[in-house]
Design an enzyme around this catalytic site. Structure first.
Site, PDB file in Angstrom:
ATOM      1  CB  CYS A 524      -0.859   0.033   1.260  1.00 19.35           C
ATOM      2  SG  CYS A 524      -1.909  -1.416   1.418  1.00 19.35           S
ATOM      3  CG  HIS A 649      14.482   3.311 -11.680  1.00 14.12           C
ATOM      4  ND1 HIS A 649      14.763   2.096 -12.252  1.00 14.12           N
ATOM      5  CD2 HIS A 649      13.363   3.133 -10.935  1.00 14.12           C
ATOM      6  CE1 HIS A 649      13.852   1.225 -11.855  1.00 14.12           C
ATOM      7  NE2 HIS A 649      12.992   1.831 -11.066  1.00 14.12           N
ATOM      8  CB  CYS A 651       8.442   1.260 -12.370  1.00 12.51           C
ATOM      9  SG  CYS A 651       9.204   1.732 -10.807  1.00 12.51           S
ATOM     10  CG  HIS A 702       7.805  -5.900  -8.470  1.00 16.26           C
ATOM     11  ND1 HIS A 702       8.605  -5.528  -9.530  1.00 16.26           N
ATOM     12  CD2 HIS A 702       7.354  -4.755  -7.924  1.00 16.26           C
ATOM     13  CE1 HIS A 702       8.612  -4.202  -9.620  1.00 16.26           C
ATOM     14  NE2 HIS A 702       7.863  -3.715  -8.662  1.00 16.26           N
TER      15      HIS A 702
HETATM   16  N1  GLN Z   1      15.190   4.791  -5.855  1.00 21.58           N
HETATM   17  C1  GLN Z   1      13.955   4.153  -5.589  1.00 21.58           C
HETATM   18  C2  GLN Z   1      14.192   2.879  -4.792  1.00 21.58           C
HETATM   19  O1  GLN Z   1      15.123   2.204  -5.037  1.00 21.58           O
HETATM   20  C3  GLN Z   1      13.227   3.812  -6.866  1.00 21.58           C
HETATM   21  C4  GLN Z   1      11.959   3.076  -6.605  1.00 21.58           C
HETATM   22  C5  GLN Z   1      11.010   2.977  -7.777  1.00 21.58           C
HETATM   23  O2  GLN Z   1      11.387   3.076  -8.903  1.00 21.58           O
HETATM   24  N2  GLN Z   1       9.766   2.727  -7.536  1.00 21.58           N
HETATM   25  O3  GLN Z   1      13.427   2.526  -3.941  1.00 21.58           O
HETATM   26 ZN    ZN Z   2      11.259   1.172 -10.216  1.00 22.73          ZN
END
Ligand code: GLN
Ligand code: ZN
Length: 764
Positions: A524, A649, A651, A702
């Site tokens: 969450c 970065h 996701c 994940h």
């Molecule tokens: N820098 C963040 C971490 O490592 C990046 C997380 C993400 O991309 N959701 O937690």
């Molecule tokens: Zn990520």
């Protein structure tokens, strides 16, 4: 006139479901105990909606992990690789199969990866992507929808309305796992099972069923439109005596209006928060047997409804259809909204008076009906709240507005082009081929979380807290050194959350105590609320990053969250365009980037994890969004010297449509999710000839599963075939915050070994 709700948060007011699932996974409670928690959440939710006075109350909106995965189980769409979980292991039952599909399975001799997960349309909720094969069969498997309806019926009587993902969206949201067929063609095989399910619900006594078809509000091909027609005509031919409501949300029907209003169903739900302008056209064409559900209360945000605006829309609909053919509703499922504002006792009362959470939204739905029926006494208080927000000095700051207005093109550009910068970085950092790094966070163990809880309670002084976090940071730095990672991170132990951490230090944000929203499975998030103009008071990360950098001779990456992600993962203002809010945040992050650079940090990562999910659902709106989103990132990075290496970065995302814009962000290094899709996502980068450096995630964070070295080497070989090997980095898919230490250590050891093997096997 009726009222309805489309779905209610299922995590429980105290996140009971999260806790119970995690205990079940850890083997600490059994399925009976887990089911009891689930049952209590459901009955509480139904009671709340009953007491609020909602006429049609959803059931089957509950899920142990994800409602799309539930649908796959209901329809018997279970990829073959999971068969063993049920048949091969004594004591396993349907729930273990279900969690294996969601999370992977690694026990005894079995080692099966999880199914792919992706964002639910443009939300931060993730669903498990259905897999389809060419000779796919569908057969009723899980009985949950029926037992949940029966349970709901005991409590709600005729008000119980089962909710199910509609057949066309179910197919469209999934993915072909074999070549040479189109999943939409499976509609013919799928409809008989939907007919069977709907008929069974009817026999059990359901008066209504809600079929969610969010894809009906997306851009559709001719074949997809025909699938909608085929599906609902076939259902109408074989089902009677139960009213079907098709729910659309997150976008307007636009060019699909004719298609939608001509589907042979009893009622249609439209989202009038996202697309109020669609009302006129829908009213112009809706046939006289169809009821219209008006999605007036914003299910995606926490602001109070503007009753005056909503009443105007309701009156317009009444004058065309008559009150009998109208249902008042939230815009979408309240899954995306925190549960109860009552629980928030520390928010500034002036601002709190502008807000509404899921429970309050139910009251708003019912009040709108009462006002529409003539009770105007309910209007005054609402009007006053809306007016106070419009003029409050807590919201409006002239200096911030002026700074945003003064942003220039030059502010949004690096000094030299990438090849020049890359050369400087090679000289400055002397990294090996296939440099290894991580995405930022390391496991946030119970110990670390306890530190923060104790600090909040006053059981730890700020000094004690600081000392403990420093120790954890030093430890993780030593550990990374020993492992032989090339670019280290400080681990983010001082951060509760990558957005909250920044929001807490910026003006214009507020935080809730319990405003949790489901992100995926048991995870969450508690999004901050951006209520006013945003500005940075002081340095936010310099203290921690410089402390970490001083502990090691190795390179230390500075870690920031980008403006689009901060926007995207917050509840945002609905009183100004999103791009203006984003630019305010971008200026704040830019100042932080410059402060880190000044403090000697040579590599700075600006996470834009959420840039893809902000993409509007309709193609026509993409260019405008990408324009301002990319520019906001460039504003944050544009101030640094060429020698500074900027990472970003993202996701898991489908990059195909947006690759040129990702390139336009001009980050020196981008790390992305690719492992669950076996590097499939890299094709977009390869096809585009992506010029800058890139770290395709080599393992899925994940899932608790530990990847082998070999499997990561083969991913790197795959990646090297697609992109210049000298531009490749080696890293996990995302941050490691949600993982446990044992699997993290094992996985990263294998990853470093994989990078070493790649340096030998792959020529650069
Ligand atoms: N820098 C963040 C971490 O490592 C990046 C997380 C993400 O991309 N959701 O937690
Ligand atoms: Zn990520």
């Amino acid at each position: 006139m009726l009222t309805q709700n489309l779905g209610y948060p299922r995590i429980g007011g105290q996140r009971q479901l999260k806790k119970a699932c995690e205990q079940y996974w850890a083997g600490k409670i059994n399925f009976d105990e887990l089911s009891q928690v689930a049952r209590a959440i459901k009955t509480d939710n139904w009671q709340t909606q009953l007491e609020a006075g909602i006429d049609l109350i959803p059931c089957n909106d509950f899920s142990f992990y994800d409602h799309v995965l539930d649908t796959s189980l209901l329809l018997g769409n279970i990829p073959k690789r999971y068969a063993e979980v049920l048949t091969g292991v004594k004591g396993n039952s349907e729930i273990d199969l279900y969690f294996a599909m969601a999370r992977g399975y690694q026990k005894g001799d079995l080692d099966i990866t999880a199914m792919e997960m992706t964002k639910w349309l443009d939300t931060n909720y993730h669903y498990i992507v259905p897999e389809f094969s060419a000779n796919q069969e569908f057969k009723l498997f899980s009985e949950n929808i029926f037992s949940e309806f029966t349970l709901a019926q005991q409590q709600l009587g005729a008000k119980a309305k089962p909710v199910l993902l509609g057949p066309v969206s179910y197919l469209l949201l999934g993915k072909e796992k074999e070549e040479n067929f189109d999943r939409i063609d499976l509609i013919k095989k799928l409809i008989p099972l939907y007919v069977e399910i709907i008929n069974r619900l009817k026999q059990l006594g359901a008066a209504w069923i809600q079929l969610d078809e969010p894809c009906l509000a997306l851009d559709l091909s001719k074949i997809e439109k025909e699938a909608f027609e085929y599906a609902y005509r076939s259902i109408a031919n074989r089902v009677s005596g139960i009213k079907i409501l098709i729910a659309t949300y997150f976008e307007g029907l636009l060019d699909n209006t004719q298609l939608a209003v001509n589907l042979p169903v009893a009622a249609l739900h439209i989202d009038l928060v996202r697309a109020p302008e669609q009302l006129d056209e829908v009213l112009a064409f809706i046939p006289n047997y169809m009821t219209l559900s008006l999605g007036l209360i914003d299910g995606r945000n926490i602001w109070k409804n503007d009753y005056e605006k909503s009443i105007n829309l309701i009156n317009k609909a009444i004058s065309k259809l008559g009150a009998d053919r109208i249902i008042i509703a939230p815009s979408c499922s309240l899954l995306h909204s925190p549960i109860d504002l009552e629980a928030e006792t520390t928010i500034d009362p002036e601002i709190r008076n502008w807000m509404a959470f899921a429970r309050q939204k139910l009251f708003e739905v019912v009040e709108l009906k009462q006002i529409a029926q003539g009770d105007h006494t309910l209007l005054a208080a609402n009007k006053a709240a809306i007016a106070s927000r419009r003029t409050s000095v807590k919201v409006h700051k002239q200096n911030v507005k002026d700074q945003v207005a003064a942003i220039t093109e030059a502010d949004a550009s690096r000094k030299s082009p990438f090849p020049v910068r890359q050369q400087l970085h090679h000289e400055r950092f002397s990294l090996p081929a296939f440099p290894t790094t991580t995405i930022g966070s390391f496991p946030q163990t119970e110990d670390i979380r306890q530190l923060r809880a104790k600090l909040k309670k006053g059981d730890l002084t700020p000094e004690q807290y600081e000392k403990a976090i420093r120790e954890a940071t030093v430890e993780v730095i030593r550990w990374q050194e020993n492992l032989g990672l090339d670019v280290l991170v400080h681990g983010e132990f001082e951060r509760n959350d990558m957005v909250e951490y920044f929001g807490e230090q910026l003006d214009g944000f507020l935080f809730t105590k319990n405003g949790w929203v489901q992100s995926y499975g048991s995870r969450c998030v508690k999004p901050p609320v951006i209520y006013g103009d945003v500005s940075r008071r002081q340095d936010m990360t310099v203290h921690w990053i410089t402390f970490a950098a001083a502990q090691t001779k190795k390179l230390m990456k500075g870690m920031l969250t980008g403006p689009v992600t901060i926007l995207q993962w917050s509840f945002v203002r609905d009183d100004q365009p999103r791009d203006i809010t984003t630019n305010q945040i971008a200026l704040a992050i830019r100042d932080e980037v410059l402060a880190l650079e000044k403090a000697g940090i040579g590599i700075i990562q600006i996470d834009e994890a959420a840039i893809r999910e902000g993409l509007p659902l309709r193609k026509a709106k993409h260019p405008h969004y990408l324009d301002w989103a990319v520019k906001a990132f460039r504003i944050t990075a544009g101030g640094v010297e060429d020698q500074t290496q900027i990472h970003t970065h993202m996701c898991y995302s489908e990059f195909n449509q947006i690759i040129e814009h990702i390139a336009a962000m001009d980050a020196d290094v981008i790390t992305i999710e690719t492992s669950r899709s076996q590097m499939e996502l890299l094709h977009a980068f390869a096809h585009f000839k992506y010029p800058n450096e890139i770290g395709p995630g080599v393992y899925d964070i994940h899932s608790p599963r530990v990847p082998t070295t070999d499997e990561m080497v083969s991913l790197l070989i795959k990646a090297s075939a697609l992109l210049p090997a000298q531009n490749l980095w080696v890293n996990p898919d995302c941050g490691l915050k949600t993982r446990k230490w044992p699997e993290t250590k094992a996985a990263l050891e294998n990853m470093v070994a994989a990078a070493k093997a790649a340096r030998e096997k792959i020529s650069v």
